[in-house]
Design a protein around this motif. Structure first.
Motif, PDB file in Angstrom:
ATOM      1  N   UNK A 153       0.827  -1.208   0.000  1.00  0.00           N
ATOM      2  CA  UNK A 153       0.000   0.000   0.000  1.00  0.00           C
ATOM      3  C   UNK A 153       0.865   1.264   0.000  1.00  0.00           C
ATOM      4  N   UNK A 154       2.036   1.183   0.612  1.00  0.00           N
ATOM      5  CA  UNK A 154       2.926   2.352   0.623  1.00  0.00           C
ATOM      6  C   UNK A 154       3.808   2.411  -0.619  1.00  0.00           C
ATOM      7  N   UNK A 155       4.158   1.237  -1.158  1.00  0.00           N
ATOM      8  CA  UNK A 155       5.007   1.221  -2.355  1.00  0.00           C
ATOM      9  C   UNK A 155       4.296   1.797  -3.572  1.00  0.00           C
ATOM     10  N   UNK A 156       2.973   1.859  -3.544  1.00  0.00           N
ATOM     11  CA  UNK A 156       2.267   2.473  -4.668  1.00  0.00           C
ATOM     12  C   UNK A 156       2.683   3.929  -4.849  1.00  0.00           C
ATOM     13  N   UNK A 157       3.136   4.566  -3.760  1.00  0.00           N
ATOM     14  CA  UNK A 157       3.583   5.957  -3.862  1.00  0.00           C
ATOM     15  C   UNK A 157       4.796   6.085  -4.773  1.00  0.00           C
ATOM     16  N   UNK A 158       5.600   5.006  -4.898  1.00  0.00           N
ATOM     17  CA  UNK A 158       6.778   5.065  -5.765  1.00  0.00           C
ATOM     18  C   UNK A 158       6.402   5.184  -7.236  1.00  0.00           C
ATOM     19  N   UNK A 159       5.177   4.765  -7.581  1.00  0.00           N
ATOM     20  CA  UNK A 159       4.743   4.853  -8.984  1.00  0.00           C
ATOM     21  C   UNK A 159       4.502   6.293  -9.407  1.00  0.00           C
ATOM     22  N   UNK A 160       4.502   7.221  -8.447  1.00  0.00           N
ATOM     23  CA  UNK A 160       4.351   8.629  -8.806  1.00  0.00           C
ATOM     24  C   UNK A 160       5.511   9.108  -9.674  1.00  0.00           C
ATOM     25  N   UNK A 161       6.685   8.475  -9.526  1.00  0.00           N
ATOM     26  CA  UNK A 161       7.862   8.917 -10.299  1.00  0.00           C
ATOM     27  C   UNK A 161       7.711   8.582 -11.776  1.00  0.00           C
ATOM     28  N   UNK A 162       6.852   7.610 -12.111  1.00  0.00           N
ATOM     29  CA  UNK A 162       6.637   7.285 -13.520  1.00  0.00           C
ATOM     30  C   UNK A 162       5.340   7.893 -14.029  1.00  0.00           C
ATOM     31  N   UNK A 163       4.726   8.764 -13.224  1.00  0.00           N
ATOM     32  CA  UNK A 163       3.568   9.526 -13.680  1.00  0.00           C
ATOM     33  C   UNK A 163       2.239   8.844 -13.530  1.00  0.00           C
ATOM     34  N   UNK A 164       2.171   7.746 -12.750  1.00  0.00           N
ATOM     35  CA  UNK A 164       0.873   7.105 -12.566  1.00  0.00           C
ATOM     36  C   UNK A 164       0.086   7.864 -11.510  1.00  0.00           C
ATOM     37  N   UNK A 165      -1.201   8.097 -11.798  1.00  0.00           N
ATOM     38  CA  UNK A 165      -2.031   8.922 -10.923  1.00  0.00           C
ATOM     39  C   UNK A 165      -2.534   8.090  -9.754  1.00  0.00           C
ATOM     40  N   UNK A 166      -1.781   8.092  -8.663  1.00  0.00           N
ATOM     41  CA  UNK A 166      -2.222   7.446  -7.427  1.00  0.00           C
ATOM     42  C   UNK A 166      -2.246   8.508  -6.331  1.00  0.00           C
ATOM     43  N   UNK A 167      -2.379   8.091  -5.089  1.00  0.00           N
ATOM     44  CA  UNK A 167      -2.637   9.032  -3.999  1.00  0.00           C
ATOM     45  C   UNK A 167      -1.521  10.070  -3.846  1.00  0.00           C
ATOM     46  N   UNK A 168      -0.280   9.647  -3.908  1.00  0.00           N
ATOM     47  CA  UNK A 168       0.826  10.583  -3.708  1.00  0.00           C
ATOM     48  C   UNK A 168       0.906  11.611  -4.828  1.00  0.00           C
ATOM     49  N   UNK A 169       0.776  11.146  -6.080  1.00  0.00           N
ATOM     50  CA  UNK A 169       0.827  12.090  -7.195  1.00  0.00           C
ATOM     51  C   UNK A 169      -0.369  13.028  -7.157  1.00  0.00           C
ATOM     52  N   UNK A 170      -1.561  12.515  -6.831  1.00  0.00           N
ATOM     53  CA  UNK A 170      -2.739  13.370  -6.729  1.00  0.00           C
ATOM     54  C   UNK A 170      -2.555  14.422  -5.639  1.00  0.00           C
ATOM     55  N   UNK A 171      -1.952  14.025  -4.529  1.00  0.00           N
ATOM     56  CA  UNK A 171      -1.696  14.970  -3.439  1.00  0.00           C
ATOM     57  C   UNK A 171      -0.706  16.038  -3.863  1.00  0.00           C
ATOM     58  N   UNK A 172       0.344  15.619  -4.542  1.00  0.00           N
ATOM     59  CA  UNK A 172       1.362  16.585  -4.978  1.00  0.00           C
ATOM     60  C   UNK A 172       0.790  17.583  -5.970  1.00  0.00           C
ATOM     61  N   UNK A 173      -0.042  17.103  -6.886  1.00  0.00           N
ATOM     62  CA  UNK A 173      -0.639  18.012  -7.861  1.00  0.00           C
ATOM     63  C   UNK A 173      -1.597  18.984  -7.184  1.00  0.00           C
ATOM     64  N   UNK A 174      -2.432  18.481  -6.261  1.00  0.00           N
ATOM     65  CA  UNK A 174      -3.382  19.352  -5.577  1.00  0.00           C
ATOM     66  C   UNK A 174      -2.666  20.382  -4.713  1.00  0.00           C
ATOM     67  N   UNK A 175      -1.622  19.955  -4.030  1.00  0.00           N
ATOM     68  CA  UNK A 175      -0.864  20.887  -3.191  1.00  0.00           C
ATOM     69  C   UNK A 175      -0.137  21.919  -4.031  1.00  0.00           C
ATOM     70  N   UNK A 176       0.382  21.505  -5.197  1.00  0.00           N
ATOM     71  CA  UNK A 176       1.092  22.449  -6.057  1.00  0.00           C
ATOM     72  C   UNK A 176       0.184  23.510  -6.649  1.00  0.00           C
TER      73      UNK A 176
END
Length: 221
Positions: A153-176
């Motif tokens: 469940x935490x390793x899914x955050x690593x997929x943000x580096x390849x541009x997959x839209x999961x929780x970490x990438x969604x959070x980073x985009x919303x915060x930005x």
């Protein structure tokens, strides 16, 4: 919330794929021939030694490129592999190496007299696996497999580096976009925590179910 849903989908798919690979890998390591055991030893050693982020980048980019090259060589057109499928495969491949060792250790923890008795009665391997090995190994395997699920469940955050839209990438985009970094990152942390707490409740019930008929720790004392 959409990012959280994608994270859960990837974690579930990767865990299921990892269990399939791990079960086959454990049986290969225990009962396979020398070549099978050596290949599986290389697989588990490399995956556990190389950082997961490096493996994700390697498998995500190099793996999809290799598939398209093979398709081109066979006369087929390139295919666009979805981020969800790629994410499940990449994390499942990593999870499989750890699951192999967890399941192998659980099988070794089974009293060998049970397996020898089943073989003495002429029980075929498939029935032996279903009625003896799997039920007996579950209490030993669940704690390790539960940790692997939480890690997934935490390793899914690593997929943000390849541009997959999961929780970490969604959070980073919303915060930005909103500049409300504290709000969104605290919210993401709370969602990960709630997912872990809910998972622990389910895992606890499964562990109690798997230990039915066995003495509790208090009774053993």
């Amino acid at each position: 919330m959409v990012g959280l849903l994608h994270s859960i989908e990837i974690a579930l798919g990767a865990t299921c794929l990892g269990l399939l690979i791990g079960t086959g890998g454990a049986y290969g390591k225990l009962y396979g021939g020398p070549v099978v055991r050596d290949l599986l030893a290389v697989y588990t050693t490399v995956v556990r030694a190389v950082p997961e982020l490096v493996l994700i980048l390697l498998l995500y980019y190099a793996g999809t490129d290799l598939i398209n090259q093979l398709l081109t060589a066979m006369g087929y057109q390139h295919v666009d592999i979805s981020g969800l499928a790629a994410g499940i495969f990449v994390l499942g491949f990593v999870q499989g190496a750890y699951s192999t060792e967890v399941i192998r250790g659980a099988i070794l923890s089974i009293p060998q007299g049970q397996i020898e008795a089943a073989r003495a009665y002429g029980m075929p391997p498939s029935l032996l696996l279903r009625r003896i090995t799997l039920p007996a190994m579950l209490p030993f395997a669940i704690p390790g497999l539960a940790n692997l699920w939480l890690i997934a469940t935490k390793d899914t955050a690593l997929l943000a580096v390849v541009g997959f839209f999961e929780l970490t990438l969604a959070t980073r985009q919303a915060a930005g976009v909103t500049k409300a970094y504290l709000t969104f990152y605290v919210a993401a942390g709370a969602l990960y925590l709630l997912l872990s707490l809910f998972s622990n409740l389910i895992i606890g019930r499964v562990e109690v179910w798997s230990r039915r008929g066995m003495p509790s720790v208090k009774e053993a004392r």
